[in-house]
Design a protein around this motif. Structure first.
Motif, mmCIF file in Angstrom:
data_model
loop_
_atom_site.group_PDB
_atom_site.id
_atom_site.type_symbol
_atom_site.label_atom_id
_atom_site.label_comp_id
_atom_site.label_asym_id
_atom_site.label_seq_id
_atom_site.Cartn_x
_atom_site.Cartn_y
_atom_site.Cartn_z
ATOM 1 N N GLN A 1 -60.166 -16.289 76.753
ATOM 2 C CA GLN A 1 -60.338 -16.528 78.596
ATOM 3 C C GLN A 1 -61.205 -15.043 78.342
ATOM 4 O OE1 GLN A 1 -57.091 -15.818 81.194
ATOM 5 N NE2 GLN A 1 -58.633 -17.600 82.754
ATOM 6 N N GLN B 1 -62.699 -15.883 83.903
ATOM 7 C CA GLN B 1 -63.438 -17.112 83.425
ATOM 8 C C GLN B 1 -62.887 -17.435 83.137
ATOM 9 O OE1 GLN B 1 -67.188 -17.418 83.245
ATOM 10 N NE2 GLN B 1 -67.274 -15.486 84.216
ATOM 11 N N GLY B 2 -63.116 -18.754 83.839
ATOM 12 C CA GLY B 2 -61.985 -20.280 82.665
ATOM 13 C C GLY B 2 -61.783 -19.709 81.428
ATOM 14 N N LEU B 3 -61.203 -21.339 81.024
ATOM 15 C CA LEU B 3 -60.959 -21.013 79.194
ATOM 16 C C LEU B 3 -61.839 -21.555 78.620
ATOM 17 C CD1 LEU B 3 -57.796 -20.839 81.095
ATOM 18 C CD2 LEU B 3 -56.948 -21.536 79.219
#
Lengths: 112, 114
Positions: B37, B41-43
């Motif tokens: 990550q 931000q997202g994963l």
């Protein structure tokens, strides 16, 4: 590739109010899950809803799933300052060994 | 153990050096996952293990990244010749099975490449 997309990106409410977050996804799924993340570290699993379920409850959380619209919502009722966190939806695919794909999350701020 | 354990919790390394990140999953969990990550931000999925085998390595960003899992338990993620763009939080998770189970995440390793 990004599967789930949360909306809104950020949400600011007062303690006691309800918070609703939405998630849209693109492909067929076996299940959809919601996670919470505090302070940019580990995620905590909140709830899993299967593709044949429409609604699920866990404490102050209510999750709905509409597979025809490829969307889900997470409702947190009577929010508390401690609910402040980022919330992510995650979806698997519909194949036998599909791992979770996470959206970018909704950042929830609950003010006292 | 009671949860997923990751070490180190923080790692600062010089560009070009190799780093090794460790994940100790929940005992009995057959599936283990690595994500990263970046800030805000997202994963991003990297790799997952079912037992000791890695059926899906599609998320590894380059051949500088590799991972292994031994004895169906501990996993290590190795990044060779680190670059500044490798800076991120690396998250490990495990689950009882791949499908239909929630993931339990560790607290992550924050990697900073200077």
């Amino acid at each position: 590739s990004q599967q789930g997309e949360e909306d809104p990106q950020a949400l600011s409410i007062q303690e006691g109010e309800n918070a609703t977050m939405n998630c849209s996804y693109k492909t067929s799924i076996n299940n959809l899950q919601w996670y919470r993340q505090n302070s940019g570290r580990g995620l905590v699993h909140l709830i899993l809803i299967r593709s044949n379920e429409r609604e699920k409850h866990s404490g102050r959380l209510r999750v709905t799933l509409d597979t025809s619209k490829k969307s889900s919502s997470l409702l947190i009722t009577a929010s508390r300052a401690a609910d402040t966190a980022s919330y992510f939806c995650a979806t698997d695919g519909d194949s036998e060994y599909s791992t979770l794909t996470f959206g970018k999350g909704t950042m929830l701020l609950v003010s006292p | 153990g009671a949860g997923v354990s990751q070490s180190p919790s923080n790692k600062v390394t010089e560009k070009g050096k190799d780093v090794e990140l460790r994940c100790d999953p929940i005992s009995g969990h057959t599936a283990l996952y690595w994500y990263r990550q970046s800030l805000g931000q997202g994963l991003e999925f990297l790799i997952y293990f079912q037992g000791n085998s890695a059926p899906d390595k599609s998320g590894l960003p380059s051949d500088r990244f590799s991972a292994e899992r031994t004895g169906g338990s501990v996993s290590t993620l190795t990044i060779q010749r680190t670059q500044q763009e490798d800076s991120a939080v690396y998250l490990c998770a495990s689950s009882l099975e791949v499908v239909d189970y929630g993931y339990t995440f560790g607290s992550g390793t924050r990697l900073t490449v200077v």
